[in-house]
Design a protein around this motif. Structure first.
Motif, mmCIF file in Angstrom:
data_model
loop_
_atom_site.group_PDB
_atom_site.id
_atom_site.type_symbol
_atom_site.label_atom_id
_atom_site.label_comp_id
_atom_site.label_asym_id
_atom_site.label_seq_id
_atom_site.Cartn_x
_atom_site.Cartn_y
_atom_site.Cartn_z
ATOM 1 N N LEU A 45 -42.038 -9.014 -22.695
ATOM 2 C CA LEU A 45 -42.843 -7.919 -23.224
ATOM 3 C C LEU A 45 -44.268 -7.964 -22.677
ATOM 4 O O LEU A 45 -44.872 -6.917 -22.394
ATOM 5 N N LEU A 48 -44.206 -6.613 -19.170
ATOM 6 C CA LEU A 48 -44.062 -5.162 -19.167
ATOM 7 C C LEU A 48 -45.353 -4.458 -19.578
ATOM 8 O O LEU A 48 -45.644 -3.350 -19.119
ATOM 9 N N SER A 49 -46.138 -5.108 -20.450
ATOM 10 C CA SER A 49 -47.380 -4.484 -20.909
ATOM 11 C C SER A 49 -48.419 -4.387 -19.798
ATOM 12 O O SER A 49 -49.371 -3.605 -19.893
ATOM 13 N N GLN A 69 -39.974 -1.194 -23.614
ATOM 14 C CA GLN A 69 -40.210 -2.367 -24.453
ATOM 15 C C GLN A 69 -39.302 -2.366 -25.680
ATOM 16 O O GLN A 69 -38.843 -3.435 -26.116
ATOM 17 N N SER A 73 -36.716 -5.359 -26.580
ATOM 18 C CA SER A 73 -36.707 -6.017 -27.892
ATOM 19 C C SER A 73 -35.327 -5.919 -28.539
ATOM 20 O O SER A 73 -34.842 -6.892 -29.138
#
Length: 286
Positions: A45, A48-49, A69, A73
């Motif tokens: 995550l 990806l951010s 995201q 998750s």
């Protein structure tokens, strides 16, 4: 304190005497596996951010979400469930065998990962229980959702009478939420013994394990609820004094002992059609 609670507490410490180390090791392994997967999820995550990606607004929640995201998750959530469920089932089996006296091998934790048939049954059993409890909770939550909707509609009027009505509806909403939670827990306790019926007889079907659990728990839900609540002070003490690696084995062992007792009591009641003895007999390994 009911008889089940007293008997389980009395025998839990006797059962774990000289075996705390193995119980703590099993707990640390399970916690470590879960933590490793969670950290891997957070790493993905975080990566990806750093990349710009489109977001979607959810009007009902009033928030922006990232589809990518969210998918990551959800994927890790499924992975964690599929990995930890058989390990937790193996841990239940280890405590269940421990409650009989002899110290089982810690390799028993991997029993439901080493055999695909057992792995599939352990996952299906957990899914069956979760789906039943989720459906029950959703149905019991419908009145609360209706009251919440009415509260917002009344609040939108903006009058003094509407404010009073909104306060009443808020109180009613809290009462219905609490009632729904209690009833959902009581419903879920019907399946308290299902994993232990499976641990005792791995040839049993998922449906049979659930059915036998419902029958055995018919008059025992109150006793089990009191037993689980009796451990709350010990769980709360984890923030101050008692390490979690000692609390989890203690609770796991007590649940296994109570399961063995309730399963035996159910068999006695069916065979003898009489009130069974309320004493749990535990003979530790010499």
């Amino acid at each position: 304190m009911n008889r089940l609670n007293a008997a389980v507490r009395r025998n839990t410490l006797r059962c774990l005497k000289g075996r705390w180390g193995k119980g703590a090791a099993a707990t640390l392994f399970l916690a470590g596996a879960g933590l490793m997967l969670v950290l891997l999820e957070q790493l993905c995550l975080t990566s990806l951010s750093l990349v710009e990606e489109p977001t979607l607004r959810v009007p009902l929640l009033g928030v922006q979400i990232s589809p990518v995201q969210t998918a990551v998750s959800a994927g890790f959530g499924c992975l964690i469930f599929l990995v930890l469920t058989p390990l937790k089932m193996g841990m239940r089996k280890w405590f269940y065998r421990l409650s009989a006296g002899p110290t089982p091998d810690l390799r028993m934790l991997f029993d439901y990962l080493s055999d695909f048939r057992l792995y599939a049954k352990s996952v299906l059993l957990q899914l069956a229980v979760l789906l039943r409890v989720a459906v029950c909770g959703a149905l019991l939550s419908l009145p609360s959702l209706g009251i919440l909707t009415a509260q917002r509609m009344v609040g939108a009027l903006g009058t003094s009478a509407a404010a009073v009505g909104q306060a009443i509806l808020t109180l009613l909403f809290l009462v219905t939420v609490l009632l729904a939670a209690v009833l959902t827990v009581c419903f879920g306790l019907r399946y308290y013994l299902a994993p232990y019926y499976f641990a005792a007889d791995e040839t049993i079907s998922v449906h049979a394990a659930l059915k036998q659990s419902v029958q055995a728990m018919r008059k025992a839900k109150g006793q089990v609820f009191c037993l689980l609540c009796s451990w709350l002070p010990l769980w709360l003490s984890c923030f101050l004094l008692v390490p979690l690696i000692f609390v989890i084995p203690c609770c796991g062992c007590s649940i296994a002992i109570s399961a063995r007792y309730l399963m035996g009591r159910s068999v006695q009641a069916e065979q003898a059609d009489a009130v069974p003895d309320e004493t749990i007999v535990f003979t530790p390994e010499s």
